[in-house]
Write a protein that holds these residues in place. Structure first.
Motif, PDB file in Angstrom:
ATOM      1  N   PHE A  90      -5.203  -0.745   5.022  1.00  0.00           N
ATOM      2  CA  PHE A  90      -5.518   0.674   4.848  1.00  0.00           C
ATOM      3  C   PHE A  90      -5.420   1.399   6.191  1.00  0.00           C
ATOM      4  CE2 PHE A  90      -8.848   4.011   4.986  1.00  0.00           C
ATOM      5  CZ  PHE A  90      -8.308   4.870   4.040  1.00  0.00           C
TER       6      PHE A  90
ATOM      7  N   LYS B 118      -5.410  12.443   0.897  1.00  0.00           N
ATOM      8  CA  LYS B 118      -4.407  11.451   0.532  1.00  0.00           C
ATOM      9  C   LYS B 118      -4.946  10.503  -0.534  1.00  0.00           C
ATOM     10  CE  LYS B 118      -1.418  11.013   4.590  1.00  0.00           C
ATOM     11  NZ  LYS B 118      -0.846  10.074   5.569  1.00  0.00           N
TER      12      LYS B 118
ATOM     13  N   ILE C 227       0.840  -1.196   0.000  1.00  0.00           N
ATOM     14  CA  ILE C 227       0.000   0.000   0.000  1.00  0.00           C
ATOM     15  C   ILE C 227       0.872   1.242   0.000  1.00  0.00           C
ATOM     16  CG2 ILE C 227      -1.778   1.283   1.244  1.00  0.00           C
ATOM     17  CD1 ILE C 227      -1.375  -2.433   1.782  1.00  0.00           C
TER      18      ILE C 227
ATOM     19  N   SER D  65       0.785   5.403  -0.048  1.00  0.00           N
ATOM     20  CA  SER D  65      -0.068   6.575   0.171  1.00  0.00           C
ATOM     21  C   SER D  65       0.759   7.844  -0.005  1.00  0.00           C
ATOM     22  CB  SER D  65      -0.705   6.540   1.565  1.00  0.00           C
ATOM     23  OG  SER D  65       0.267   6.670   2.578  1.00  0.00           O
TER      24      SER D  65
ATOM     25  N   THR E 154      -4.422   6.627  -1.683  1.00  0.00           N
ATOM     26  CA  THR E 154      -3.886   5.353  -1.216  1.00  0.00           C
ATOM     27  C   THR E 154      -4.040   4.323  -2.317  1.00  0.00           C
ATOM     28  OG1 THR E 154      -4.500   5.884   1.069  1.00  0.00           O
ATOM     29  CG2 THR E 154      -4.015   3.591   0.574  1.00  0.00           C
TER      30      THR E 154
ATOM     31  N   THR F 218      -1.859   2.203   7.157  1.00  0.00           N
ATOM     32  CA  THR F 218      -1.266   3.348   6.448  1.00  0.00           C
ATOM     33  C   THR F 218      -1.755   4.670   7.017  1.00  0.00           C
ATOM     34  OG1 THR F 218      -3.000   3.474   4.745  1.00  0.00           O
ATOM     35  CG2 THR F 218      -1.155   1.987   4.324  1.00  0.00           C
ATOM     36  N   GLN F 219      -2.950   4.671   7.618  1.00  0.00           N
ATOM     37  CA  GLN F 219      -3.500   5.889   8.202  1.00  0.00           C
ATOM     38  C   GLN F 219      -3.001   6.128   9.622  1.00  0.00           C
ATOM     39  OE1 GLN F 219      -5.813   7.877   6.179  1.00  0.00           O
ATOM     40  NE2 GLN F 219      -4.769   6.464   4.796  1.00  0.00           N
TER      41      GLN F 219
END
Length: 510
Positions: free
Chosen positions: A416, A155, A111, A113, A157, A419-420
């Protein structure tokens, strides 16, 4: 547009950084150090990864590449890099990011971003199979069943299975009006005044500032800190997307360096009303202060650090994390005489462009991730399964459909979430607990509570990351190298290729 001369300069910079990284890892540095350390500059980051995965980031650009557990085959060591060509990013609403070695494939999605300009209403991700510095041949990343993208909170992603160059193009050539915008992009930075080893330092203050995300506004804030307070930025500042309906901004300070504690409990949990971040002038200059004191005044002054977590109360899933650290007095061990350094150590001391940084590992342990997937992948009549989790994260319907076609939809959602919440730690875990509480899934919430309470000591990702300064300081890396008396002979399966347009065969088959 970037000229041929610009692209040549980009390629020269890329080749130099690749060469520097190769010099660092070409010696018999232990495998343990390799798997716990990334090497970064403003525009380049590289590291060696195995099946446990981890993050590779460019903090100044707010770019992050997450390698989930299992994306690399067990027993393989894969060198990975990301590079932002300076000339290709001038005045663009989204950065160009080259992931490499070009052509590398993975067993599952990784992933990527990167930020996009929130003043544009819609973005289309793009990819190019050309190398960094060469002529771009961009194509829209649409209609690919093996890839997906999410544009949210300023963002983009991307879920990808192979490496090449990536970016995003705004559908509109001109920015939309900002008058009625509900979202705003700001930066969060932690500053402190300069201190020396001769100071009789019994207290310490960190200033957490919120300011406009533009380069000019950031520069004004840096200059303001230097001129008024003699202050310096203690960690790379981070971008943050705030929303008018996102509620109060929370600031929590945790994992404070040994020998220090906050003056008052109120310093550890602070709030800023949204109006402080968004006034009529559309400028931002809000701040809060964290006051620390020494527990033992007689103790020698050494290092100060902490973890600062920032989020909006009504914004699900996203936690901005900074790890400010300040070296007040270096020990002799941290800066050994030049004659006692190996070639690697001497290079690290001399190098200003490329620097070591502690790798950030996944927040969720492997076994907990697996149990969450088992529980949430089963679609329930009430809908409080992976589908509700996707809606809570604000993911659009087409992407939810794509996620549902994967073997484990929950696994994609947790990727996900990772990544946040890079370095989010216990704060991110607590917010995930709250989310499962809203979903009426106490069984899943209980799993997260096991992690946040510390019941699971060994996550499978390496050693305790809180045992040393959080910013991967040069001193900590050199000390780690010095502590390895017998170098391991493990050699990496992959090395960075620095010749222009030369393709690298995949080392991990998809």
């Amino acid at each position: 547009m970037a000229t041929d001369e610009d692209r040549h300069d980009d390629l020269e910079l890329f080749n130099k950084l690749c060469s520097d990284y190769s010099n660092l890892t070409g010696e018999n540095t232990s495998l343990r150090i390799k798997l716990q350390t990334n090497y970064i500059s403003t525009n380049f980051a590289a590291g060696a990864f195995d099946h446990t995965g981890g993050h590779l980031s460019l903090p100044r650009h707010d770019i992050n590449l997450f390698i989930p557990p299992g994306a690399i085959e067990d027993g393989r060591l894969q060198t990975i890099h990301i590079f932002v060509p300076p000339s290709m990013n001038r005045g663009k609403p989204a950065p160009v990011v080259h992931c490499g070695p070009t052509g590398t494939t993975f067993r599952d999605h990784v992933i990527l971003s990167f930020p996009v300009d929130p003043d544009y209403d819609e973005f289309v991700p793009r990819f190019t199979n050309t190398d960094a510095g060469s002529t771009e041949q961009w194509q829209p990343m649409l209609g690919d069943d093996d890839a997906a993208f999410i544009v949210k909170n300023g963002k983009c992603t991307l879920f990808i299975t192979h490496f090449t160059g990536f970016g995003a193009e705004a559908n509109d050539e001109t920015p939309a009006s900002t008058a009625d915008k509900d979202d705003k992009t700001i930066r969060v930075g932690v500053f402190a005044s300069k201190h020396t080893a001769s100071d009789r330092l019994y207290s310490y203050q960190m200033r957490i500032r919120f300011y406009d995300a533009s380069a000019d506004a950031s520069e004004r804030m840096y200059q303001k800190e230097m001129s008024l307070f003699g202050g310096r930025l203690l960690d790379d500042d981070k971008r943050m997307q705030v929303n008018k309906r996102g509620g109060t901004v929370r600031v929590r300070v945790s994992k404070i360096a040994a020998g220090w504690r906050t003056m008052d409990a109120s310093d550890e949990n602070q709030r800023l009303e949204f109006e402080e971040l968004w006034d009529e002038s559309d400028e931002t200059d809000a701040s809060c202060t964290v006051r620390l004191r020494k527990i033992n005044r007689a103790a020698p002054v050494t290092d100060v650090w902490a973890t600062v977590s920032v989020w909006q109360e009504q914004s699900h899933g996203t936690t901005v994390t900074l790890k400010p650290s300040d070296t007040l007095q270096m020990s002799l061990r941290a800066d050994p005489p030049r004659g006692y350094l190996s070639a690697t150590q001497a290079f690290l001391h001399q190098q200003e462009e490329l620097r070591p940084s502690d790798r950030v590992f996944p927040v969720l342990p492997l076994d907990i991730r697996h149990e969450m997937c088992v529980l949430l992948d089963v679609e329930l009549a009430g809908g409080n399964d992976w589908r509700m989790l996707a809606e809570k994260f604000g993911i659009d319907s087409p992407t939810i459909m794509w996620i549902g076609r994967n073997k484990s939809p929950t696994s994609k959602l947790l990727d996900f979430w990772e990544t946040q919440n890079v370095s989010g730690g216990t704060v991110a875990l607590q917010r995930l607990c709250d989310l499962y509480q809203e979903m009426e899934r106490p069984d899943v919430k209980e799993l997260v509570e096991k992690v946040s309470s510390g019941d699971l000591r060994d996550s499978g990702y390496g050693t305790d990351r809180d045992s040393r300064s959080p910013n991967g300081s040069l001193a900590s890396l050199v000390n780690s190298i010095l502590s390895e008396p017998v170098p391991e002979t493990h050699s990496m399966d992959a090395s960075l290729k620095t010749k222009k347009k030369k393709k690298t065969m995949p080392l991990v088959e998809g």
